[in-house]
Design an enzyme around this catalytic site. Structure first.
Site, PDB file in Angstrom:
ATOM      1  N   ASP A  29       0.865  -1.172   0.000  1.00 13.07           N
ATOM      2  CA  ASP A  29       0.000   0.000   0.000  1.00 13.07           C
ATOM      3  C   ASP A  29       0.907   1.228   0.000  1.00 13.07           C
ATOM      4  O   ASP A  29       2.091   1.130   0.351  1.00 13.07           O
ATOM      5  CB  ASP A  29      -0.881  -0.040   1.256  1.00 13.07           C
ATOM      6  CG  ASP A  29      -1.626   1.250   1.493  1.00 13.07           C
ATOM      7  OD1 ASP A  29      -2.313   1.700   0.564  1.00 13.07           O
ATOM      8  OD2 ASP A  29      -1.527   1.805   2.604  1.00 13.07           O
ATOM      9  N   ASP A  55      -0.248   5.032   0.867  1.00 15.52           N
ATOM     10  CA  ASP A  55      -0.516   6.086   1.840  1.00 15.52           C
ATOM     11  C   ASP A  55      -0.270   5.631   3.273  1.00 15.52           C
ATOM     12  O   ASP A  55      -0.903   4.702   3.769  1.00 15.52           O
ATOM     13  CB  ASP A  55      -1.957   6.572   1.703  1.00 15.52           C
ATOM     14  CG  ASP A  55      -2.213   7.256   0.372  1.00 15.52           C
ATOM     15  OD1 ASP A  55      -1.233   7.504  -0.358  1.00 15.52           O
ATOM     16  OD2 ASP A  55      -3.379   7.528   0.052  1.00 15.52           O
ATOM     17  N   THR A 111      -2.627   0.753  -4.649  1.00 14.02           N
ATOM     18  CA  THR A 111      -3.120   1.955  -4.000  1.00 14.02           C
ATOM     19  C   THR A 111      -4.382   2.493  -4.650  1.00 14.02           C
ATOM     20  O   THR A 111      -4.619   2.272  -5.839  1.00 14.02           O
ATOM     21  CB  THR A 111      -2.038   3.060  -4.030  1.00 14.02           C
ATOM     22  OG1 THR A 111      -2.570   4.268  -3.489  1.00 14.02           O
ATOM     23  CG2 THR A 111      -1.551   3.317  -5.447  1.00 14.02           C
ATOM     24  N   ALA A 112      -5.160   3.213  -3.862  1.00 13.25           N
ATOM     25  CA  ALA A 112      -6.352   3.880  -4.391  1.00 13.25           C
ATOM     26  C   ALA A 112      -6.000   5.154  -5.137  1.00 13.25           C
ATOM     27  O   ALA A 112      -6.858   5.745  -5.803  1.00 13.25           O
ATOM     28  CB  ALA A 112      -7.323   4.203  -3.254  1.00 13.25           C
ATOM     29  N   LYS A 147      -8.627  -4.027  -3.905  1.00  9.99           N
ATOM     30  CA  LYS A 147      -7.190  -4.305  -3.945  1.00  9.99           C
ATOM     31  C   LYS A 147      -6.927  -5.807  -3.981  1.00  9.99           C
ATOM     32  O   LYS A 147      -6.049  -6.283  -4.720  1.00  9.99           O
ATOM     33  CB  LYS A 147      -6.500  -3.693  -2.725  1.00  9.99           C
ATOM     34  CG  LYS A 147      -6.374  -2.189  -2.756  1.00  9.99           C
ATOM     35  CD  LYS A 147      -5.524  -1.710  -1.584  1.00  9.99           C
ATOM     36  CE  LYS A 147      -5.333  -0.208  -1.595  1.00  9.99           C
ATOM     37  NZ  LYS A 147      -4.481   0.259  -0.479  1.00  9.99           N
ATOM     38  N   ASP A 181      -0.940  -0.142   6.198  1.00 11.61           N
ATOM     39  CA  ASP A 181      -1.166   0.478   7.500  1.00 11.61           C
ATOM     40  C   ASP A 181      -2.622   0.395   7.933  1.00 11.61           C
ATOM     41  O   ASP A 181      -2.942   0.695   9.075  1.00 11.61           O
ATOM     42  CB  ASP A 181      -0.799   1.963   7.434  1.00 11.61           C
ATOM     43  CG  ASP A 181      -1.806   2.747   6.602  1.00 11.61           C
ATOM     44  OD1 ASP A 181      -2.505   3.616   7.155  1.00 11.61           O
ATOM     45  OD2 ASP A 181      -1.908   2.478   5.392  1.00 11.61           O
ATOM     46  N   ASN A 183      -8.579  -1.449   6.467  1.00  9.36           N
ATOM     47  CA  ASN A 183      -9.345  -1.546   5.229  1.00  9.36           C
ATOM     48  C   ASN A 183      -8.683  -2.460   4.205  1.00  9.36           C
ATOM     49  O   ASN A 183      -9.339  -2.958   3.290  1.00  9.36           O
ATOM     50  CB  ASN A 183      -9.530  -0.158   4.610  1.00  9.36           C
ATOM     51  CG  ASN A 183     -10.401   0.740   5.455  1.00  9.36           C
ATOM     52  OD1 ASN A 183     -11.354   0.285   6.071  1.00  9.36           O
ATOM     53  ND2 ASN A 183     -10.059   2.023   5.513  1.00  9.36           N
TER      54      ASN A 183
END
Length: 294
Positions: free
Chosen positions: A47, A49, A154-155, A199, A222, A225
Site C-alpha cells: 500500500d 498512503d 493503491t487507491a 485491492k 497500514d 481496510n
C-alpha cells in the site's frame, strides 16, 4: 591523416576497447544474476498512503496542482481537512477516502494525461520524495534483492502510483484508473476506486497473470481496510498500523513495523481528548496549510 601503417593498430585498440566494455557489462550482468536469482513465484505488494509514504499521496498531488493554479482555495480546504484528519487520527475513513479521490479526479478533468504526468514528476520531487519512509523502502529493496517483483497497490490514480513505483525502482503499480478520451481526462473513474476489497481482487488477478504463488508472497499496509489484501498472502505485515489492524496483526501473529516518531503520544492525547479538541486541532492544521500555500 593517420598513416596507413598505424590504421590496423588504431583499429585493433578500438576493437579491444569495445571488447573490454562488452566483457565488463557481461560480467556485471552475470554477477547480478548469480547474486539475485529471480524468484518468479514470489512477490511483494505495498500500500502507499502512510505505508510507503507519510500522509496521503493524493493530497500531495492536489497541493502541487493547487500551486500550479489547477483549482481554487475553496477546493483545497476540503482536501486539507481530510489530510489533517488522516495524519492525526491515523485511520482511513472510507467516506473521506472516496471524497478525496473523486475530488482529485474532478480537478484534473479537461487536462491531458501527458500534462499530469509531467507535473507529477515535479510534484514528486517537491513534496513526496522526502516523505518516503526509509524503513518501508528498505523492506521493498529486500524483496528486490531476493529477486522478487514488487508492486504498489493503491487507491491513488494509476499515473501517480506508477510514478512513485518508477522513482523507487519497483516493478510496477496497481491504482485507480481515471477515464480519459483522446488523452484528455473526463473526471470520471473507470470502474471504481482501487480500495479495500478491490485491492484483493486486483492482486489476485495479477497473481494469476504473472504465475505467482500467493502463499509465497508478502503484503504491507497500514490500514484495516486492506485486510482483504493482507489476508491473501502468506506473509502479511502491518506497517504504521491503525488501531484495528494492529490488534488484528497481533492476534494473528503477523509482523508489525512502525516507523513513525512521536505517534503514540499524539494518538494517546487524541483518544483521551474530546471530539471538539480533535476538530480544533484539525482546523488549525487546515488553516496553517492554507496560509502556507496561498
Amino acid at each position: 591523416m593517420v598513416p596507413p601503417a598505424d590504421r590496423p593498430r588504431r583499429l585493433n585498440l578500438q576493437q579491444r576497447s569495445t571488447l573490454a566494455g562488452e566483457a565488463a557489462a557481461a560480467a556485471a550482468e552475470v554477477e547480478n544474476a548469480l547474486s539475485h536469482p529471480a524468484d518468479t513465484r514470489a512477490a511483494a505488494f505495498f500500500d502507499v498512503d502512510n505505508t510507503v509514504m507519510q500522509g496521503a499521496s493524493i493530497f500531495h498531488l492536489a497541493r502541487g496542482l493547487y500551486r500550479r493554479k489547477f483549482f481554487t482555495t475553496r477546493d483545497i480546504l476540503g482536501a486539507a481537512y481530510k489530510q489533517a484528519y488522516f495524519r492525526i487520527v491515523g485511520v482511513e475513513d472510507p467516506e473521506h477516502v472516496a471524497e478525496a479521490r473523486n475530488s482529485a479526479l474532478a480537478f484534473i478533468a479537461g487536462h491531458t494525461v501527458q500534462e499530469i504526468e509531467e507535473v507529477g514528476e515535479e510534484i514528486f520531487d517537491e513534496a513526496m520524495a522526502h516523505r518516503i519512509w526509509p524503513g518501508t523502502r528498505a523492506l521493498a529493496q529486500m524483496h528486490l534483492d531476493e529477486g522478487q517483483r514488487v508492486w504498489l497497490v493503491t487507491a491513488a490514480p494509476i499515473e501517480i502510483a506508477g510514478l512513485i513505483a518508477r522513482r523507487l525502482g519497483l516493478t510496477g503499480a496497481l491504482g485507480t484508473v481515471a477515464e480519459h478520451v483522446d488523452g484528455v481526462y473526463t473526471g470520471q473513474l473507470v470502474g471504481d476506486m482501487l480500495h479495500g476489497p478491490a485491492k484483493a481482487v486486483a492482486v489476485q488477478a495479477l497473481a494469476e497473470r504473472e504465475g505467482l504463488d500467493l502463499s509465497l508472497c508478502s503484503a504491507y499496509s497500514d490500514s484495516y481496510n486492506d485486510l482483504p489484501m493482507l489476508s491473501l498472502v502468506g506473509d502479511p505485515c502491518a506497517i504504521n498500523p491503525d488501531a484495528r489492524l494492529r490488534a488484528h496483526a497481533r492476534a494473528q501473529g503477523w509482523r508489525i513495523r512502525d516507523y513513525r516518531t512521536g505517534r503514540k503520544a499524539a494518538r494517546a492525547g487524541l483518544i483521551v481528548g474530546s471530539a471538539a479538541t480533535g476538530a480544533a486541532v484539525a482546523g488549525a492544521l487546515v488553516r496553517r496549510q492554507v496560509r502556507r500555500h496561498l
